[in-house]
Design a protein around this motif. Structure first.
Motif, PDB file in Angstrom:
ATOM      1  N   TYR A 119      36.833  37.441  36.203  1.00 53.05           N
ATOM      2  CA  TYR A 119      37.105  36.701  34.967  1.00 53.05           C
ATOM      3  C   TYR A 119      38.360  35.838  35.107  1.00 53.05           C
ATOM      4  O   TYR A 119      39.304  36.178  35.819  1.00 53.05           O
ATOM      5  CB  TYR A 119      37.236  37.673  33.789  1.00 53.05           C
ATOM      6  CG  TYR A 119      35.870  38.113  33.319  1.00 53.05           C
ATOM      7  CD1 TYR A 119      35.268  37.526  32.220  1.00 53.05           C
ATOM      8  CD2 TYR A 119      35.146  39.057  34.035  1.00 53.05           C
ATOM      9  CE1 TYR A 119      33.991  37.886  31.815  1.00 53.05           C
ATOM     10  CE2 TYR A 119      33.867  39.431  33.641  1.00 53.05           C
ATOM     11  CZ  TYR A 119      33.297  38.835  32.531  1.00 53.05           C
ATOM     12  OH  TYR A 119      32.029  39.178  32.147  1.00 53.05           O
ATOM     13  N   VAL A 122      41.927  38.017  31.872  1.00 51.52           N
ATOM     14  CA  VAL A 122      41.739  39.429  31.542  1.00 51.52           C
ATOM     15  C   VAL A 122      42.869  39.831  30.597  1.00 51.52           C
ATOM     16  O   VAL A 122      44.039  39.801  30.972  1.00 51.52           O
ATOM     17  CB  VAL A 122      41.746  40.309  32.802  1.00 51.52           C
ATOM     18  CG1 VAL A 122      41.629  41.789  32.417  1.00 51.52           C
ATOM     19  CG2 VAL A 122      40.605  39.914  33.737  1.00 51.52           C
ATOM     20  N   ALA A 137      42.887  46.317  36.745  1.00 52.39           N
ATOM     21  CA  ALA A 137      42.700  45.014  36.094  1.00 52.39           C
ATOM     22  C   ALA A 137      42.712  43.886  37.114  1.00 52.39           C
ATOM     23  O   ALA A 137      42.001  42.880  36.960  1.00 52.39           O
ATOM     24  CB  ALA A 137      43.788  44.792  35.040  1.00 52.39           C
ATOM     25  N   THR A 141      39.980  40.305  38.051  1.00 53.00           N
ATOM     26  CA  THR A 141      40.530  38.977  37.802  1.00 53.00           C
ATOM     27  C   THR A 141      40.203  38.025  38.937  1.00 53.00           C
ATOM     28  O   THR A 141      40.349  38.363  40.108  1.00 53.00           O
ATOM     29  CB  THR A 141      42.064  39.059  37.629  1.00 53.00           C
ATOM     30  OG1 THR A 141      42.379  40.050  36.640  1.00 53.00           O
ATOM     31  CG2 THR A 141      42.631  37.725  37.202  1.00 53.00           C
TER      32      THR A 141
END
Length: 373
Positions: A119, A122, A137, A141
Motif C-alpha cells: 500500500y 499505511v 507495518a 508498505t
C-alpha cells in the motif's frame, strides 16, 4: 441501532460514531495526513490506503474524498463496530473502491506481504506505542510509500519510565526539558532501525506533537540510511542545561565542560534515537500550498512553523529554563529570537512547546543575549 440523524461533519466527511472512538481534537492530525496523502497522489498518480485501525472510519472517508485515494482497505479489530463502519464507508464499497475487515492489524500486514499487496499509505492509529506493529507495518508498505504512526503513551519516552522505554523502543529515554521532542525521535529511530534490518531506509515527512499525542509520517526508502550521524544519543547536562549529540563512537568519552567552574560533568544520555531533521521541508512546503488553497489557516500556520524548525539541532530550550538558569525574568519569545538573529545565530519557534525556542546557539549564549537585550 445507529441514529442516522446524528451525523458528524469533518471537512467533506459525514459519519456517525456509534460506540467507536472519535476524538474531535485530533482533526488536525487527520488534516496533515490528508495533505501528505494528497501530495503523494499528485506526484505518484496512485494512492492505495490501508487504514488498519479505522475506528469510526473518518480517516478512510477523508483519504478517499479529499486525497483522491484510488482504493481504501479499512480494518478494525473489533467486529462490534461493524454496523457503524459499514454504514460510514458503505458508499466506498458501492463504488468498488475498497473493502472492510475485522482482524488483528498484524494479521493484515502479513496478509499484504504474503499476497504482495503493498500500500502507498499505511495508517497505524495505535493506542499506546506503535512499536508492536512497526516491523510488520513495514512489510505492507510499498517502497517509497508512507507510514503514518500514532503514539498516545508519552510517559514512556519522556523519561518517566526509562526501563519500559527500553522494552518498547530498544532505547533508554531520560527526562530533560526537550523530552517531548525525544519521543518523536525515539519513534523515528525505531522505524529506522527496523527498516535497516530489512535492507531499507526511513525518512520523516513530518513529526507532530499535539500536546498530548504524537504522530509521525514516514517514507519507506529502498536503501538503508541508518548511520552514525543520524542514529545516536542525546546528552543533557543537568548542571548547566546544555545539550550535545553523541555518537556510538563517543559513548563513554563525552563530558560537559563548564569553563566558568573549570569542571566537567557527566551527561545524562538518552538513546539511541533519530538525530536528523524532524521534517522534509520541501514536502511540507507543498502541503502548505494545498492547505492555503483549501483555506485551512490553522494547518498552514502549523506547517509554516514546522518548515522553519526542520533543520535545527535535536532539542529545544524552554523560556522558563533560560529564565531560571539566568536568574532573570522569563524572556519574551519573539524578542529573544530577534536578538539571537541579530547576533548571527539562527532561531525559531517550535510547534512542540509554545514556550520554547529552537536555535543553534548554546543555552549559555541564550542567557547572555536575554540579559543584554
Amino acid at each position: 441501532m445507529i441514529n442516522y440523524k446524528s451525523l458528524i461533519c469533518e471537512e467533506t466527511a459525514y459519519f456517525t460514531v456509534g460506540k467507536t472512538f472519535y476524538r474531535p481534537h485530533s482533526k488536525i492530525t487527520r488534516d496533515l495526513g490528508v495533505l501528505a496523502a494528497k501530495v503523494y497522489k499528485q506526484t505518484q498518480e496512485k494512492l492505495r490506503v490501508l487504514d488498519v485501525m479505522t475506528g469510526c472510519g473518518v480517516r478512510s472517508i477523508r483519504y478517499y474524498l479529499e486525497s483522491d485515494a484510488d482504493y481504501i482497505w479499512s480494518n478494525d479489530s473489533n467486529p462490534e463496530n461493524k454496523e457503524t463502519i459499514e454504514y460510514n464507508l458503505g458508499f466506498i464499497l458501492q463504488e468498488n473502491k475498497g473493502k472492510i475487515s475485522y482482524q488483528n492489524a498484524n494479521n493484515i500486514f502479513f496478509e499484504c506481504y504474503n499476497n504482495k499487496d503493498y500500500y502507498d499509505l499505511v495508517d497505524v492509529d495505535a493506542f499506546g506505542s506503535p512499536n508492536p506493529y512497526l516491523s510488520t507495518a513495514l512489510w505492507a508498505t510499498k517502497i517509497g510509500g508512507l507510514i503514518y504512526l500514532t503514539c498516545t503513551d508519552g510517559r514512556t519516552g519522556t523519561g518517566h519510565l526509562p526501563e519500559k522505554c527500553l522494552q518498547v523502543y530498544g532505547s533508554y529515554g531520560r527526562s530533560h526539558p526537550a523530552a517531548q521532542e525525544q519521543v518523536l525521535r525515539l519513534i523515528i529511530g525505531s522505524a529506522l532501525q527496523q527498516a535497516a534490518t530489512m535492507g531499507l531506509g526511513i525518512e520523516p515527512i513530518f513529526s507532530f506533537f499535539t500536546g498530548q499525542n504524537y504522530r509521525v509520517m514516514l517514507r519507506l526508502l529502498p536503501k538503508i540510511n541508518l548511520s552514525l550521524d543520524n542514529y545516536g544519543f542525546l546528552g543533557y547536562c543537568h548542571q548547566c542545561g546544555e545539550y550535545a549529540t553523541i555518537s556510538y563512537q563517543q559513548l563513554g568519552k563525552s563530558r560537559c565542560y563548564d569553563q566558568e567552574e573549570k569542571q566537567d560533568y557527566n551527561y545524562t544520555i538518552s538513546g539511541a534515537m533519530w538525530l536528523g531533521n524532524l521534517h522534509n521541508k520541501e514536502y511540507l512546503k507543498t502541503m502548505k500550498n494545498l492547505a492555503i488553497n483549501l483555506k485551512w489557516r490553522k494547518v498552514s500556520d502549523l506547517l509554516s512553523t514546522m518548515i522553519n524548525e526542520s533543520n535545527f539541532p535535536p532539542y529545544f530550550y524552554t523560556l522558563g529554563e533560560i529564565g531560571r538558569r539566568g536568574k532573570l525574568d522569563i524572556p519574551k519569545r519573539s524578542q529573544l529570537i530577534t536578538a539571537l538573529e541579530n547576533q548571527g545565530f539562527s532561531a525559531t519557534i517550535t510547534h512542540i512547546n509554545p514556550q520554547a525556542i529552537k536555535t543553534n546557539a548554546t543555552l549559555k549564549k541564550c542567557i547572555y543575549i536575554a540579559l543584554v537585550s
